[in-house]
Design a protein around this motif. Structure first.
Motif, PDB file in Angstrom:
ATOM      1  N   LEU A  93      -4.487  -0.984   0.984  1.00  0.00           N
ATOM      2  CA  LEU A  93      -4.103   0.015  -0.017  1.00  0.00           C
ATOM      3  C   LEU A  93      -3.471  -0.646  -1.231  1.00  0.00           C
ATOM      4  O   LEU A  93      -3.699  -0.228  -2.373  1.00  0.00           O
ATOM      5  CB  LEU A  93      -3.126   1.023   0.598  1.00  0.00           C
ATOM      6  CG  LEU A  93      -3.677   1.970   1.671  1.00  0.00           C
ATOM      7  CD1 LEU A  93      -2.573   2.906   2.154  1.00  0.00           C
ATOM      8  CD2 LEU A  93      -4.863   2.772   1.139  1.00  0.00           C
TER       9      LEU A  93
ATOM     10  N   PHE B  84      -3.430  -2.098   6.973  1.00  0.00           N
ATOM     11  CA  PHE B  84      -3.744  -0.916   6.173  1.00  0.00           C
ATOM     12  C   PHE B  84      -2.956  -0.934   4.863  1.00  0.00           C
ATOM     13  O   PHE B  84      -3.490  -0.628   3.794  1.00  0.00           O
ATOM     14  CB  PHE B  84      -3.418   0.340   6.976  1.00  0.00           C
ATOM     15  CG  PHE B  84      -3.817   1.622   6.293  1.00  0.00           C
ATOM     16  CD1 PHE B  84      -5.100   1.794   5.790  1.00  0.00           C
ATOM     17  CD2 PHE B  84      -2.905   2.664   6.166  1.00  0.00           C
ATOM     18  CE1 PHE B  84      -5.474   2.982   5.173  1.00  0.00           C
ATOM     19  CE2 PHE B  84      -3.269   3.866   5.551  1.00  0.00           C
ATOM     20  CZ  PHE B  84      -4.553   4.015   5.054  1.00  0.00           C
ATOM     21  N   GLY B  85      -1.708  -1.322   4.951  1.00  0.00           N
ATOM     22  CA  GLY B  85      -0.872  -1.400   3.756  1.00  0.00           C
ATOM     23  C   GLY B  85      -1.388  -2.417   2.759  1.00  0.00           C
ATOM     24  O   GLY B  85      -1.383  -2.169   1.543  1.00  0.00           O
TER      25      GLY B  85
ATOM     26  N   ILE C  15      -0.894   8.198  -0.190  1.00  0.00           N
ATOM     27  CA  ILE C  15      -0.808   7.858   1.235  1.00  0.00           C
ATOM     28  C   ILE C  15       0.520   7.166   1.505  1.00  0.00           C
ATOM     29  O   ILE C  15       1.245   7.492   2.453  1.00  0.00           O
ATOM     30  CB  ILE C  15      -1.982   6.954   1.654  1.00  0.00           C
ATOM     31  CG1 ILE C  15      -3.304   7.730   1.587  1.00  0.00           C
ATOM     32  CG2 ILE C  15      -1.764   6.405   3.066  1.00  0.00           C
ATOM     33  CD1 ILE C  15      -4.534   6.881   1.812  1.00  0.00           C
ATOM     34  N   GLY C  16       0.860   6.206   0.652  1.00  0.00           N
ATOM     35  CA  GLY C  16       2.113   5.487   0.805  1.00  0.00           C
ATOM     36  C   GLY C  16       3.331   6.383   0.671  1.00  0.00           C
ATOM     37  O   GLY C  16       4.301   6.242   1.422  1.00  0.00           O
TER      38      GLY C  16
ATOM     39  N   LEU D 153      -6.224  -2.197  -3.324  1.00  0.00           N
ATOM     40  CA  LEU D 153      -6.991  -1.130  -3.959  1.00  0.00           C
ATOM     41  C   LEU D 153      -6.232  -0.559  -5.148  1.00  0.00           C
ATOM     42  O   LEU D 153      -6.797  -0.365  -6.229  1.00  0.00           O
ATOM     43  CB  LEU D 153      -7.285  -0.021  -2.934  1.00  0.00           C
ATOM     44  CG  LEU D 153      -8.082   1.194  -3.445  1.00  0.00           C
ATOM     45  CD1 LEU D 153      -9.457   0.762  -3.939  1.00  0.00           C
ATOM     46  CD2 LEU D 153      -8.214   2.245  -2.334  1.00  0.00           C
ATOM     47  N   PHE D 154      -4.942  -0.302  -4.963  1.00  0.00           N
ATOM     48  CA  PHE D 154      -4.143   0.220  -6.070  1.00  0.00           C
ATOM     49  C   PHE D 154      -4.105  -0.766  -7.223  1.00  0.00           C
ATOM     50  O   PHE D 154      -4.250  -0.379  -8.392  1.00  0.00           O
ATOM     51  CB  PHE D 154      -2.711   0.527  -5.611  1.00  0.00           C
ATOM     52  CG  PHE D 154      -1.855   1.060  -6.723  1.00  0.00           C
ATOM     53  CD1 PHE D 154      -1.759   2.420  -6.951  1.00  0.00           C
ATOM     54  CD2 PHE D 154      -1.155   0.203  -7.565  1.00  0.00           C
ATOM     55  CE1 PHE D 154      -0.993   2.921  -8.001  1.00  0.00           C
ATOM     56  CE2 PHE D 154      -0.385   0.684  -8.617  1.00  0.00           C
ATOM     57  CZ  PHE D 154      -0.313   2.054  -8.829  1.00  0.00           C
TER      58      PHE D 154
ATOM     59  N   VAL E 146      -4.977   7.789  -4.800  1.00  0.00           N
ATOM     60  CA  VAL E 146      -5.387   7.782  -3.395  1.00  0.00           C
ATOM     61  C   VAL E 146      -4.491   6.867  -2.563  1.00  0.00           C
ATOM     62  O   VAL E 146      -3.822   7.328  -1.617  1.00  0.00           O
ATOM     63  CB  VAL E 146      -6.871   7.402  -3.238  1.00  0.00           C
ATOM     64  CG1 VAL E 146      -7.246   7.352  -1.761  1.00  0.00           C
ATOM     65  CG2 VAL E 146      -7.753   8.399  -3.988  1.00  0.00           C
ATOM     66  N   PRO E 147      -4.425   5.565  -2.872  1.00  0.00           N
ATOM     67  CA  PRO E 147      -3.522   4.724  -2.078  1.00  0.00           C
ATOM     68  C   PRO E 147      -2.055   5.081  -2.279  1.00  0.00           C
ATOM     69  O   PRO E 147      -1.259   5.017  -1.328  1.00  0.00           O
ATOM     70  CB  PRO E 147      -3.824   3.306  -2.587  1.00  0.00           C
ATOM     71  CG  PRO E 147      -4.424   3.492  -3.941  1.00  0.00           C
ATOM     72  CD  PRO E 147      -5.158   4.786  -3.870  1.00  0.00           C
ATOM     73  N   ASN E 148      -1.696   5.488  -3.490  1.00  0.00           N
ATOM     74  CA  ASN E 148      -0.286   5.777  -3.763  1.00  0.00           C
ATOM     75  C   ASN E 148       0.217   6.970  -2.956  1.00  0.00           C
ATOM     76  O   ASN E 148       1.289   6.916  -2.339  1.00  0.00           O
ATOM     77  CB  ASN E 148      -0.078   6.038  -5.251  1.00  0.00           C
ATOM     78  CG  ASN E 148       1.389   6.216  -5.602  1.00  0.00           C
ATOM     79  OD1 ASN E 148       2.201   5.321  -5.365  1.00  0.00           O
ATOM     80  ND2 ASN E 148       1.738   7.356  -6.145  1.00  0.00           N
TER      81      ASN E 148
ATOM     82  N   LEU F 133       3.502  -0.378  -0.848  1.00  0.00           N
ATOM     83  CA  LEU F 133       2.392  -0.170   0.077  1.00  0.00           C
ATOM     84  C   LEU F 133       2.283  -1.338   1.057  1.00  0.00           C
ATOM     85  O   LEU F 133       2.125  -1.141   2.270  1.00  0.00           O
ATOM     86  CB  LEU F 133       1.082  -0.014  -0.695  1.00  0.00           C
ATOM     87  CG  LEU F 133       0.903   1.301  -1.468  1.00  0.00           C
ATOM     88  CD1 LEU F 133      -0.310   1.220  -2.386  1.00  0.00           C
ATOM     89  CD2 LEU F 133       0.769   2.479  -0.500  1.00  0.00           C
ATOM     90  N   LYS F 134       2.394  -2.534   0.545  1.00  0.00           N
ATOM     91  CA  LYS F 134       2.270  -3.718   1.391  1.00  0.00           C
ATOM     92  C   LYS F 134       3.467  -3.868   2.346  1.00  0.00           C
ATOM     93  O   LYS F 134       3.305  -4.019   3.560  1.00  0.00           O
ATOM     94  CB  LYS F 134       2.147  -4.965   0.515  1.00  0.00           C
ATOM     95  CG  LYS F 134       2.094  -6.275   1.293  1.00  0.00           C
ATOM     96  CD  LYS F 134       2.100  -7.467   0.344  1.00  0.00           C
ATOM     97  CE  LYS F 134       2.174  -8.780   1.111  1.00  0.00           C
ATOM     98  NZ  LYS F 134       2.259  -9.948   0.196  1.00  0.00           N
TER      99      LYS F 134
END
Length: 527
Positions: free
Chosen positions: A214, A210-211, A499-500, A217-218, A495-497, A198-199
């Motif tokens: 997320l 944004f990354g 999106i990634g 958050l993850f 949710v974050p996963n 994500l990062k």
């Protein structure tokens, strides 16, 4: 560590009028209600039935990935088996050159350190698979299936299998990314998972801030999930069954969940101190053993009731499409199957990519291919066998709503209908399931913890001490509150996963093309 140990001892040995288990349970329930309600709010489908929004996201995502990769669930299956067998090990080139070529453009990587002493990973394909499987093949396959069939009838089995099949594509995507964007320190220790792709991956796509949001958050939710579903839920169900088979209210352990948890915490601590290599050495023995034990027990019951098998399969297919009056009809049965399969294999959650990131490979897609075997083993095989034994044993009460504790006992009684001492075997298997899940989830949680707080020894032992403390809390708390908190923390990770995964799909496709070309080249050379 006094600031952690002393309050823990005081809390557990308090001489208040309430029992230790009651004190733990009261405090735990006070902080979980609002969070659970938010994660599992439902989208109404019919007047009687709604579907949790998290489940809808997982199913739609898995379906899209299946179409995007043209049915890799089936097309890549034989290749996946061959990778685990080691038939493509000769593909691995010099680890430094290959890794540097694919990752040198990404900041924060340390490509030069990956070649130290030949280190380009920590575990084999098989060990990575068993470490990830140990976190998913577990109590959800026992209690969860019983709940789904009790509420939705035998037809729910069909939809469980379908979700398991679709989930294979989600596992492929997230675990390919887990290897592609992992980091390896100067000691050869691997750090990977959604936090990193994500990062780093979203930064490559021009979504730097944004990354990072997320990723954080993850990581926060993953730590919570490791304490909840990967820890407290596992030990809680293991204790419930152990208490039941050892005499229930007359058992020597009745009302002493904290004592059972204390023993399990000690065993877990012995393993998790050694990191992923020690965990993999344990799981590559425990996972095959526990699956074999459970499957043999189920097969024995099915063999005894072989005459009922044709009727069982008929009830599964008939019930999948014509379940009038059960749990809101067709939609209700479909949702029950979807829910329990998704909760069981965790495809799309991102957790498995943490374990798979530690694999020894220079081709990220190779481990993605291995990972797609997880939902097949977990859901298509193990969950289906549990469903069959429940159906042929006649233990199900269709339309009943049962708790997780009752689900474990229902499966135990189904096995008991075959051979009287099978519940003891199941109790042993459940403890193995719980133990292996806890040690794998401790690794997931620590990876997220180190992402947030650093990789020093002080931070490592702080997390592991907390993890072992929550083993005790989980055994003592009520199952209902533990289950709600567990599911909520784990499923918030999607949710974050997700999106990634959608943003980085082109990267996964690139890696798949590279790996398939490498396989094609070696086949051509062999000819």
């Amino acid at each position: 560590m006094d600031y952690l140990i002393k309050p823990t001892i005081v809390f557990l040995l308090s001489s208040a009028q309430m029992s230790i288990d009651d004190r733990i349970n009261e405090q735990f329930e006070n902080v979980t209600g609002w969070f659970v309600d938010a994660i599992f709010s439902e989208i109404p489908i019919t007047e009687e039935v709604g579907i949790p929004w998290v489940l809808l996201v997982l199913i739609l995502g898995a379906s899209y990935f299946t179409l995007y990769f043209k049915g890799i669930n089936l097309g890549g299956f034989s290749t996946s088996v061959k990778i685990v067998q080691g038939k493509y090990d000769d593909l691995e080139p010099d680890p430094v050159g290959s890794y540097t070529e694919s990752s040198s453009s990404v900041e924060d990587d340390i490509p030069d350190t990956i070649g130290i002493e030949g280190q380009y990973g920590e575990v084999t394909h098989f060990q990575a698979l068993t470490a990830a499987l140990s976190a998913t093949v577990g109590l959800g396959n026992i209690a969860g299936v019983a709940i789904a069939l009790s509420v939705g009838g035998p037809g729910a089995t069909f939809w469980m299998v379908l979700v398991g099949f679709l989930g294979m594509a989600s596992k492929f995507v997230e675990c390919t990314l887990g290897v592609k964007y992992r980091e390896i320190d100067e000691n050869g220790t691997v750090y990977g998972g959604p936090m990193y792709y994500l990062k780093k991956g979203l930064r490559e796509r021009g979504l730097d801030k944004f990354g990072k949001i997320l990723a954080v958050l993850f990581a926060v939710m993953c730590i919570g999930g490791s304490f909840g579903g990967g820890n407290m839920f596992q030990v809680n169900q293991a204790f419930q069954l152990f208490e039941y088979v050892s005499g229930g209210k007359d058992s020597f352990i009745f009302g002493k969940g904290w004592l059972f948890g204390l023993v399990m915490a000690g065993l877990v601590a012995i393993v998790i101190i050694g990191g992923i290599k020690k965990i993999a050495k344990v799981t590559d023995k425990i996972v095959p053993a526990m699956v074999v034990i459970y499957v043999l027990a189920v097969l024995a019951v099915l063999a005894i009731n072989y005459e009922a098998l044709p009727g069982a399969f008929r009830s599964i297919f008939d019930g999948a499409f014509r379940p009038e009056g059960i749990a809101g009809g067709f939609v209700g049965v479909l949702i029950q199957g979807f829910k329990r399969a998704a909760f069981s294999n965790e495809a799309g959650i991102g957790s498995a990519s943490i374990a798979h990131a530690a694999v020894k490979t220079t081709y990220p897609a190779s481990e993605g291919m291995v990972a797609l075997l997880e939902p097949f083993i977990d859901t298509v095989v193990v969950c289906t066998m549990t469903a069959l034994v429940l159906i042929v044993s006649g233990q199900l009460v269709i339309g009943a709503t049962i708790s997780d504790a009752q689900g474990v006992i229902l499966t135990s009684n189904a096995l008991k209908s075959g051979i009287s001492w099978f519940p003891y075997l199941l109790s042993f298997a459940v403890i193995l399931f719980a133990f292996s899940s806890m040690i794998s989830w401790s690794y997931y949680g620590y990876q997220a913890w180190s992402f947030l707080f650093g990789r020093g020894k002080r931070m490592e032992y702080t997390y592991k001490t907390l993890f072992c403390f929550f083993v005790i809390v989980g055994a003592a708390a009520s199952l209902g509150s533990v289950t709600d908190f567990s599911d909520a923390m784990i499923f918030s990770m999607l949710v974050p996963n997700m999106i990634g995964l959608f943003v980085l799909l082109p990267k996964v496709k690139e890696e798949l093309v590279v790996y398939r070309q490498a396989i094609a080249n070696i086949k051509t050379h062999g000819e």
